[in-house]
Motif scaffolding. Structure first.
Motif, PDB file in Angstrom:
ATOM      1  N   MET A  68       0.845  -1.183   0.000  1.00 33.96           N
ATOM      2  CA  MET A  68       0.000   0.000   0.000  1.00 33.96           C
ATOM      3  C   MET A  68       0.886   1.241   0.000  1.00 33.96           C
ATOM      4  O   MET A  68       1.865   1.314   0.733  1.00 33.96           O
ATOM      5  CB  MET A  68      -0.888  -0.021   1.239  1.00 33.96           C
ATOM      6  N   TYR A  69       0.538   2.177  -0.837  1.00 32.67           N
ATOM      7  CA  TYR A  69       1.288   3.424  -0.925  1.00 32.67           C
ATOM      8  C   TYR A  69       0.464   4.558  -0.326  1.00 32.67           C
ATOM      9  O   TYR A  69      -0.762   4.558  -0.412  1.00 32.67           O
ATOM     10  CB  TYR A  69       1.600   3.775  -2.377  1.00 32.67           C
ATOM     11  N   ALA A  70       1.153   5.525   0.277  1.00 37.22           N
ATOM     12  CA  ALA A  70       0.505   6.712   0.832  1.00 37.22           C
ATOM     13  C   ALA A  70       1.507   7.862   0.771  1.00 37.22           C
ATOM     14  O   ALA A  70       2.696   7.663   0.556  1.00 37.22           O
ATOM     15  CB  ALA A  70       0.057   6.467   2.261  1.00 37.22           C
ATOM     16  N   VAL A  71       0.993   9.044   0.975  1.00 34.18           N
ATOM     17  CA  VAL A  71       1.807  10.261   0.949  1.00 34.18           C
ATOM     18  C   VAL A  71       1.899  10.807   2.361  1.00 34.18           C
ATOM     19  O   VAL A  71       0.888  10.887   3.067  1.00 34.18           O
ATOM     20  CB  VAL A  71       1.165  11.315   0.013  1.00 34.18           C
ATOM     21  N   ILE A  72       3.097  11.172   2.771  1.00 30.08           N
ATOM     22  CA  ILE A  72       3.263  11.846   4.064  1.00 30.08           C
ATOM     23  C   ILE A  72       2.788  13.279   3.881  1.00 30.08           C
ATOM     24  O   ILE A  72       3.331  14.014   3.064  1.00 30.08           O
ATOM     25  CB  ILE A  72       4.723  11.816   4.539  1.00 30.08           C
ATOM     26  N   ILE A  73       1.780  13.653   4.638  1.00 32.57           N
ATOM     27  CA  ILE A  73       1.242  15.005   4.496  1.00 32.57           C
ATOM     28  C   ILE A  73       1.620  15.911   5.662  1.00 32.57           C
ATOM     29  O   ILE A  73       1.443  17.116   5.588  1.00 32.57           O
ATOM     30  CB  ILE A  73      -0.290  14.987   4.319  1.00 32.57           C
ATOM     31  N   ASN A  74       2.164  15.310   6.720  1.00 40.78           N
ATOM     32  CA  ASN A  74       2.596  16.119   7.861  1.00 40.78           C
ATOM     33  C   ASN A  74       3.585  15.316   8.703  1.00 40.78           C
ATOM     34  O   ASN A  74       3.433  14.114   8.852  1.00 40.78           O
ATOM     35  CB  ASN A  74       1.394  16.533   8.715  1.00 40.78           C
ATOM     36  N   VAL A  75       4.582  15.995   9.228  1.00 39.98           N
ATOM     37  CA  VAL A  75       5.549  15.371  10.129  1.00 39.98           C
ATOM     38  C   VAL A  75       5.279  15.918  11.516  1.00 39.98           C
ATOM     39  O   VAL A  75       5.364  17.124  11.747  1.00 39.98           O
ATOM     40  CB  VAL A  75       7.003  15.687   9.692  1.00 39.98           C
ATOM     41  N   GLU A  76       4.936  15.014  12.431  1.00 40.91           N
ATOM     42  CA  GLU A  76       4.627  15.447  13.795  1.00 40.91           C
ATOM     43  C   GLU A  76       5.908  15.675  14.598  1.00 40.91           C
ATOM     44  O   GLU A  76       6.055  16.670  15.281  1.00 40.91           O
ATOM     45  CB  GLU A  76       3.748  14.413  14.490  1.00 40.91           C
ATOM     46  N   ASP A  77       6.806  14.715  14.554  1.00 49.50           N
ATOM     47  CA  ASP A  77       8.093  14.822  15.233  1.00 49.50           C
ATOM     48  C   ASP A  77       9.039  13.832  14.563  1.00 49.50           C
ATOM     49  O   ASP A  77       8.762  13.352  13.473  1.00 49.50           O
ATOM     50  CB  ASP A  77       7.956  14.586  16.742  1.00 49.50           C
ATOM     51  N   GLN A  78      10.147  13.526  15.215  1.00 46.35           N
ATOM     52  CA  GLN A  78      11.132  12.628  14.613  1.00 46.35           C
ATOM     53  C   GLN A  78      10.629  11.194  14.523  1.00 46.35           C
ATOM     54  O   GLN A  78      11.223  10.378  13.828  1.00 46.35           O
ATOM     55  CB  GLN A  78      12.438  12.663  15.404  1.00 46.35           C
ATOM     56  N   ARG A  79       9.544  10.897  15.183  1.00 52.67           N
ATOM     57  CA  ARG A  79       9.064   9.524  15.255  1.00 52.67           C
ATOM     58  C   ARG A  79       7.759   9.279  14.494  1.00 52.67           C
ATOM     59  O   ARG A  79       7.544   8.197  13.967  1.00 52.67           O
ATOM     60  CB  ARG A  79       8.870   9.173  16.725  1.00 52.67           C
ATOM     61  N   PHE A  80       6.879  10.283  14.433  1.00 52.12           N
ATOM     62  CA  PHE A  80       5.551  10.091  13.852  1.00 52.12           C
ATOM     63  C   PHE A  80       5.284  11.012  12.667  1.00 52.12           C
ATOM     64  O   PHE A  80       5.716  12.170  12.649  1.00 52.12           O
ATOM     65  CB  PHE A  80       4.465  10.332  14.904  1.00 52.12           C
ATOM     66  N   VAL A  81       4.538  10.477  11.689  1.00 51.64           N
ATOM     67  CA  VAL A  81       4.080  11.247  10.541  1.00 51.64           C
ATOM     68  C   VAL A  81       2.595  10.964  10.334  1.00 51.64           C
ATOM     69  O   VAL A  81       2.052   9.998  10.862  1.00 51.64           O
ATOM     70  CB  VAL A  81       4.863  10.895   9.252  1.00 51.64           C
ATOM     71  N   TRP A  82       1.954  11.800   9.541  1.00 49.83           N
ATOM     72  CA  TRP A  82       0.561  11.619   9.167  1.00 49.83           C
ATOM     73  C   TRP A  82       0.540  11.290   7.680  1.00 49.83           C
ATOM     74  O   TRP A  82       1.158  11.996   6.877  1.00 49.83           O
ATOM     75  CB  TRP A  82      -0.233  12.885   9.446  1.00 49.83           C
ATOM     76  N   ILE A  83      -0.168  10.217   7.307  1.00 46.57           N
ATOM     77  CA  ILE A  83      -0.212   9.793   5.913  1.00 46.57           C
ATOM     78  C   ILE A  83      -1.654   9.778   5.401  1.00 46.57           C
ATOM     79  O   ILE A  83      -2.600   9.619   6.167  1.00 46.57           O
ATOM     80  CB  ILE A  83       0.431   8.406   5.704  1.00 46.57           C
ATOM     81  N   ALA A  84      -1.799   9.946   4.091  1.00 50.56           N
ATOM     82  CA  ALA A  84      -3.100   9.868   3.425  1.00 50.56           C
ATOM     83  C   ALA A  84      -2.870   9.350   2.019  1.00 50.56           C
ATOM     84  O   ALA A  84      -1.782   9.505   1.450  1.00 50.56           O
ATOM     85  CB  ALA A  84      -3.765  11.238   3.389  1.00 50.56           C
ATOM     86  N   ASP A  85      -3.905   8.713   1.464  1.00 49.85           N
ATOM     87  CA  ASP A  85      -3.800   8.217   0.092  1.00 49.85           C
ATOM     88  C   ASP A  85      -4.881   8.788  -0.819  1.00 49.85           C
ATOM     89  O   ASP A  85      -4.899   8.512  -2.012  1.00 49.85           O
ATOM     90  CB  ASP A  85      -3.827   6.689   0.055  1.00 49.85           C
ATOM     91  N   GLY A  86      -5.789   9.573  -0.277  1.00 43.20           N
ATOM     92  CA  GLY A  86      -6.840  10.182  -1.074  1.00 43.20           C
ATOM     93  C   GLY A  86      -8.005   9.251  -1.341  1.00 43.20           C
ATOM     94  O   GLY A  86      -9.028   9.674  -1.866  1.00 43.20           O
ATOM     95  N   GLY A  87      -7.877   7.987  -1.005  1.00 43.78           N
ATOM     96  CA  GLY A  87      -8.949   7.013  -1.202  1.00 43.78           C
ATOM     97  C   GLY A  87      -9.504   6.577   0.133  1.00 43.78           C
ATOM     98  O   GLY A  87     -10.361   7.232   0.723  1.00 43.78           O
ATOM     99  N   LYS A  88      -8.990   5.469   0.627  1.00 42.50           N
ATOM    100  CA  LYS A  88      -9.431   4.952   1.933  1.00 42.50           C
ATOM    101  C   LYS A  88      -9.088   5.931   3.050  1.00 42.50           C
ATOM    102  O   LYS A  88      -9.876   6.162   3.957  1.00 42.50           O
ATOM    103  CB  LYS A  88      -8.765   3.600   2.197  1.00 42.50           C
ATOM    104  N   ARG A  89      -7.911   6.500   2.975  1.00 49.10           N
ATOM    105  CA  ARG A  89      -7.450   7.437   4.003  1.00 49.10           C
ATOM    106  C   ARG A  89      -7.433   8.832   3.384  1.00 49.10           C
ATOM    107  O   ARG A  89      -6.527   9.195   2.654  1.00 49.10           O
ATOM    108  CB  ARG A  89      -6.057   7.022   4.475  1.00 49.10           C
ATOM    109  N   LYS A  90      -8.466   9.614   3.653  1.00 42.97           N
ATOM    110  CA  LYS A  90      -8.623  10.953   3.076  1.00 42.97           C
ATOM    111  C   LYS A  90      -7.707  11.964   3.763  1.00 42.97           C
ATOM    112  O   LYS A  90      -7.234  11.749   4.878  1.00 42.97           O
ATOM    113  CB  LYS A  90     -10.073  11.426   3.214  1.00 42.97           C
ATOM    114  N   PHE A  91      -7.516  13.106   3.087  1.00 38.18           N
ATOM    115  CA  PHE A  91      -6.672  14.167   3.632  1.00 38.18           C
ATOM    116  C   PHE A  91      -7.221  14.666   4.973  1.00 38.18           C
ATOM    117  O   PHE A  91      -6.457  14.960   5.886  1.00 38.18           O
ATOM    118  CB  PHE A  91      -6.566  15.334   2.651  1.00 38.18           C
ATOM    119  N   ASP A  92      -8.537  14.755   5.086  1.00 41.55           N
ATOM    120  CA  ASP A  92      -9.151  15.276   6.316  1.00 41.55           C
ATOM    121  C   ASP A  92      -9.106  14.289   7.470  1.00 41.55           C
ATOM    122  O   ASP A  92      -9.362  14.663   8.614  1.00 41.55           O
ATOM    123  CB  ASP A  92     -10.602  15.681   6.054  1.00 41.55           C
ATOM    124  N   GLN A  93      -8.805  13.021   7.178  1.00 40.85           N
ATOM    125  CA  GLN A  93      -8.701  12.001   8.221  1.00 40.85           C
ATOM    126  C   GLN A  93      -7.441  11.166   8.003  1.00 40.85           C
ATOM    127  O   GLN A  93      -7.516   9.962   7.741  1.00 40.85           O
ATOM    128  CB  GLN A  93      -9.932  11.100   8.211  1.00 40.85           C
TER     129      GLN A  93
END
Length: 80
Positions: A1-26
């Motif tokens: 499964m591919y996704a795009v990192i849309i935000n970096v929270e810190d050195q350990r966590f990021v927020w990802i979305a794929d525009g399909g199952k995982r929308k930008f707003d969630q």
């Protein structure tokens, strides 16, 4: 499964979305150790995030499809 990192929270966590199952707003919060990072940057997504702080789900899907198609094409060229 591919996704795009849309935000970096810190050195350990990021927020990802794929525009399909995982929308930008969630987006999904993921620990970096659970991801395989690829050295690819989509300029359309970066520009959209810089301009408005958002990116459309369609743009995320387009960027991911473009990447997957490119990888398939390169794999076929190597196989021939």
């Amino acid at each position: 499964m591919y996704a795009v990192i849309i935000n970096v929270e810190d050195q350990r966590f990021v927020w990802i979305a794929d525009g399909g199952k995982r929308k930008f707003d969630q987006p999904k919060k993921k620990n970096l150790i659970h991801l395989e990072l690829l050295q690819t940057i989509c300029s359309e997504v970066v520009d959209s995030l810089k301009e408005s702080g958002r990116v459309t789900n369609g743009k995320l899907r387009f960027a991911l499809k473009k990447y997957v198609d490119q990888m398939k094409s390169e794999a076929q060229e190597k196989g021939e």
